[in-house]
Scaffold this active site. Structure first.
Site, PDB file in Angstrom:
ATOM      1  N   HIS A   1       2.586  16.123 -26.184  1.00 57.21           N
ATOM      2  CA  HIS A   1       3.030  15.572 -27.468  1.00 57.21           C
ATOM      3  C   HIS A   1       3.207  16.641 -28.563  1.00 57.21           C
ATOM      4  O   HIS A   1       4.235  16.696 -29.223  1.00 57.21           O
ATOM      5  CB  HIS A   1       2.035  14.522 -27.981  1.00 57.21           C
ATOM      6  CG  HIS A   1       1.711  13.440 -26.980  1.00 57.21           C
ATOM      7  ND1 HIS A   1       2.668  12.893 -26.153  1.00 57.21           N
ATOM      8  CD2 HIS A   1       0.546  12.803 -26.669  1.00 57.21           C
ATOM      9  CE1 HIS A   1       2.094  11.978 -25.389  1.00 57.21           C
ATOM     10  NE2 HIS A   1       0.819  11.910 -25.672  1.00 57.21           N
TER      11      HIS A   1
ATOM     12  N   LYS B   1     -10.374  13.893 -31.109  1.00 52.50           N
ATOM     13  CA  LYS B   1     -10.817  12.504 -30.974  1.00 52.50           C
ATOM     14  C   LYS B   1     -12.102  12.308 -31.783  1.00 52.50           C
ATOM     15  O   LYS B   1     -12.808  13.262 -32.065  1.00 52.50           O
ATOM     16  CB  LYS B   1     -11.058  12.158 -29.514  1.00 52.50           C
ATOM     17  CG  LYS B   1      -9.810  12.343 -28.657  1.00 52.50           C
ATOM     18  CD  LYS B   1      -9.756  11.385 -27.488  1.00 52.50           C
ATOM     19  CE  LYS B   1      -8.574  11.691 -26.564  1.00 52.50           C
ATOM     20  NZ  LYS B   1      -7.272  11.386 -27.117  1.00 52.50           N
TER      21      LYS B   1
ATOM     22  N   ASP C   1       0.868  -1.169   0.000  1.00 50.61           N
ATOM     23  CA  ASP C   1       0.000   0.000   0.000  1.00 50.61           C
ATOM     24  C   ASP C   1       0.912   1.228   0.000  1.00 50.61           C
ATOM     25  O   ASP C   1       1.598   1.505   0.991  1.00 50.61           O
ATOM     26  CB  ASP C   1      -0.873  -0.043   1.266  1.00 50.61           C
ATOM     27  CG  ASP C   1      -1.722   1.200   1.393  1.00 50.61           C
ATOM     28  OD1 ASP C   1      -1.738   1.995   0.436  1.00 50.61           O
ATOM     29  OD2 ASP C   1      -2.367   1.371   2.450  1.00 50.61           O
TER      30      ASP C   1
ATOM     31  N   LYS D   1       8.970   7.547 -30.663  1.00 48.87           N
ATOM     32  CA  LYS D   1       8.510   7.077 -31.971  1.00 48.87           C
ATOM     33  C   LYS D   1       9.637   7.258 -32.982  1.00 48.87           C
ATOM     34  O   LYS D   1      10.259   8.320 -33.050  1.00 48.87           O
ATOM     35  CB  LYS D   1       7.255   7.845 -32.423  1.00 48.87           C
ATOM     36  CG  LYS D   1       6.052   7.532 -31.515  1.00 48.87           C
ATOM     37  CD  LYS D   1       4.764   8.008 -32.114  1.00 48.87           C
ATOM     38  CE  LYS D   1       3.625   7.833 -31.132  1.00 48.87           C
ATOM     39  NZ  LYS D   1       2.602   6.915 -31.530  1.00 48.87           N
TER      40      LYS D   1
HETATM   41  C1  BG6 Z   1      -1.873   9.612 -24.826  1.00 48.05           C
HETATM   42  C2  BG6 Z   1      -3.189  10.302 -24.569  1.00 48.05           C
HETATM   43  O1  BG6 Z   1      -0.818  10.330 -24.247  1.00 48.05           O
HETATM   44  O2  BG6 Z   1      -1.660   9.514 -26.228  1.00 48.05           O
HETATM   45  C3  BG6 Z   1      -4.330   9.568 -25.250  1.00 48.05           C
HETATM   46  O3  BG6 Z   1      -3.427  10.343 -23.167  1.00 48.05           O
HETATM   47  C4  BG6 Z   1      -4.025   9.365 -26.727  1.00 48.05           C
HETATM   48  O4  BG6 Z   1      -5.547  10.276 -25.100  1.00 48.05           O
HETATM   49  C5  BG6 Z   1      -2.646   8.759 -26.914  1.00 48.05           C
HETATM   50  O5  BG6 Z   1      -5.026   8.512 -27.250  1.00 48.05           O
HETATM   51  C6  BG6 Z   1      -2.267   8.747 -28.383  1.00 48.05           C
HETATM   52  O6  BG6 Z   1      -1.080   8.034 -28.549  1.00 48.05           O
HETATM   53  P1  BG6 Z   1      -0.748   7.291 -29.918  1.00 48.05           P
HETATM   54  O7  BG6 Z   1       0.640   6.783 -29.739  1.00 48.05           O
HETATM   55  O8  BG6 Z   1      -1.758   6.207 -30.067  1.00 48.05           O
HETATM   56  O9  BG6 Z   1      -0.881   8.333 -30.995  1.00 48.05           O
END
Ligand code: BG6
Length: 487
Positions: free
Chosen positions: A238, A338, A92, A180
């Site tokens: 990102h 999204k 925990d 990537k």
């Molecule tokens: C994550 C986000 O960091 O990246 C998600 O929290 C998103 O919402 C994801 O779907 C996308 O990553 P990738 O590598 O699938 O483009």
């Protein structure tokens, strides 16, 4: 044959071994590293979870995760070696005294990596548990996941606790986009080809588009997403990381600190977007129900089970400007959403028009050259150039041609997944693919101002249908500048 990189032996300790992140990303990545013989024979993987479970059940959970999330069948020989590395502890994290159990096993291997695959609200407790039990010695590293805070203030709080127990050189902040292959290639493209190196500025670049579109919705992460929204979930990390890698000046070497210094200069040069210019520089959206790949999908509000309103955005466009000598006048259009029609992730660099069209008798207008750096689908780089149509009667009729470079043309090449690479780098003690504390701080400063301006001006997301390209206001924003989105 390439030499196999094998880091030193370590105890790789995962807090939250039964969580979603471990199942989907970490365990498959570790399995692939095992398969490629990148893990030292004496490395142990130690899974920590709150609930007690016998070793057999735990091993079954690991196997099930691999069955669900590996892109190939489990190889028996690899599995035997991999599964033998595991030990499990129930702990925990809210109770400091519990950490003593872990201390005993840590003695065997010199290097220790703690992976915090748990919600950020647990980070301070884990740090204290490790710190108070003197398990934060200089041979330890920690790997932590986003979201790191929800604004500058909460980030500073988390960071303060991390730095109370660990030095910056021990903290590995993951942004999986930095693992990537194509993003790494961006550095190679920019700094190993004079062709690009000398042309990378506002003399010949017109604009840059960075797009990350997903077909998925929020995948059950209702509480997290409704508090976070697309801007904090995707742009603060990102998209801004990609922007800095495109825009930064050459670092003096590939040392993590020197790369970070250049990225920070870019983040500090981002023009402020505040309540005065928020309308012309941003668009927010939220999806309603629609059809994707012939399937009906619910609205955002249905997904989060809220009948009335939520102002959380699932789509965002931000026009960013970098006020420095190299980039002044070159807009960077950031766009992510999204439940969009297609999954696309790409960076498009548009070059300026030539000042004079020598071929105007045959071609009224010369289109712009562009470089498309594709993260998804078909990771690769595409360059659009012009050449003459062949044939006797075509004079100087030109056509646009693609120079296409696909990284995975050869079949059966296993794509190295981002987590695989980043875990290997952390095992090697190389921080250059991780994000420094100051980069995160600067990103939050810029994003906070934008989010606060939306609040101040009471700007609400515009509803768009799932399975489309987002609200039409996104097209209008770029059309006002005389440009359009790459199709
Ligand atoms: C994550 C986000 O960091 O990246 C998600 O929290 C998103 O919402 C994801 O779907 C996308 O990553 P990738 O590598 O699938 O483009």
């Amino acid at each position: 044959m390439n030499e196999i990189i094998k880091p030193q032996a370590c105890n790789f300790i995962i807090f939250g071994i039964k969580g979603d992140l471990s199942k989907r990303k970490l365990l498959p990545a570790l399995y692939y590293l095992e398969k490629k013989k990148n893990i030292h024979n004496d490395t142990n993987i130690i899974g920590i979870s709150r609930s007690k479970c016998n070793i057999k059940d735990n091993i079954n959970i690991i196997k099930k995760s691999l069955l669900n999330f590996l892109e190939e069948k489990i190889n028996n020989e690899v599995w035997l070696k991999f599964s033998a590395r595991f030990k499990f502890y129930n702990l925990d994290v809210y109770n400091n005294n519990n950490f003593i159990k872990l201390k005993k096993i840590n003695l065997k291997n010199k290097n220790i990596i703690y992976y915090f695959a748990t919600p950020p609200s647990t980070f301070s407790y884990i740090c204290e548990g490790l710190g108070k039990n003197k398990m934060n010695t200089k041979n330890t590293r920690i790997i932590i996941e986003k979201p790191l805070g929800e604004n500058l203030k909460s980030y500073n709080y988390i960071n303060k606790i991390l730095l109370k127990y660990f030095k910056e050189t021990q903290i590995y902040r993951i942004d999986h986009y930095l693992g990537k292959e194509i993003i790494l290639n961006l550095l190679a493209l920019r700094f190993s080809n004079i062709l690009f190196f000398s042309n990378w500025n506002n003399n010949i670049i017109d604009s840059v588009q960075i797009t990350i579109f997903e077909q998925i919705g929020i995948e059950g992460r209702t509480e997290y997403f409704n508090k976070t929204g697309q801007t904090r979930d995707m742009v603060q990390n990102h998209l801004l990381q990609i922007l800095t890698i495109i825009a930064m000046a050459p670092p003096s070497n590939l040392n993590s600190n020197n790369i970070s210094i250049e990225k920070i200069k870019i983040l500090r040069s981002l023009r402020r977007i505040d309540y005065k210019n928020i309308n012309e520089n941003t668009v927010l959206g939220q999806y309603t129900s629609g059809v994707i790949n012939n399937n009906n999908v619910p609205s955002y509000l249905e997904e989060i089970c809220i009948n009335n309103k939520s102002n959380t955005e699932t789509f965002v466009v931000i026009k960013a400007n970098i006020d420095n000598w190299q980039w002044f006048g070159v807009p960077f259009y950031l766009r992510t959403g999204k439940r969009i029609k297609k999954k696309i992730a790409e960076i498009v660099i548009y070059f300026k028009n030539l000042p004079f069209n020598l071929f105007n008798k045959f071609n009224k207008k010369l289109l712009q050259n562009k470089i498309i750096i594709r993260l998804y689908p078909n990771e690769g780089i595409e360059i659009k150039i012009f050449n003459k149509l062949s044939g006797l009667n075509n004079n100087y009729k030109l056509r646009s041609t693609k120079l296409n470079f696909n990284f995975y043309e050869k079949k059966n090449i296993h794509k190295c997944n981002a987590y695989e690479l980043l875990i290997l780098e952390a095992m090697l003690g190389n921080q250059s693919l991780f994000v420094s504390g100051n980069e995160i701080k600067e990103s939050w400063k810029w994003i906070d101002l934008i989010i606060n301006s939306w609040k101040k001006k009471k700007i609400k997301p515009i509803i768009y249908k799932s399975g489309t390209w987002g609200p039409k206001e996104s097209d209008i924003l770029i059309q006002k500048d005389g440009r359009k989105w790459n199709k």
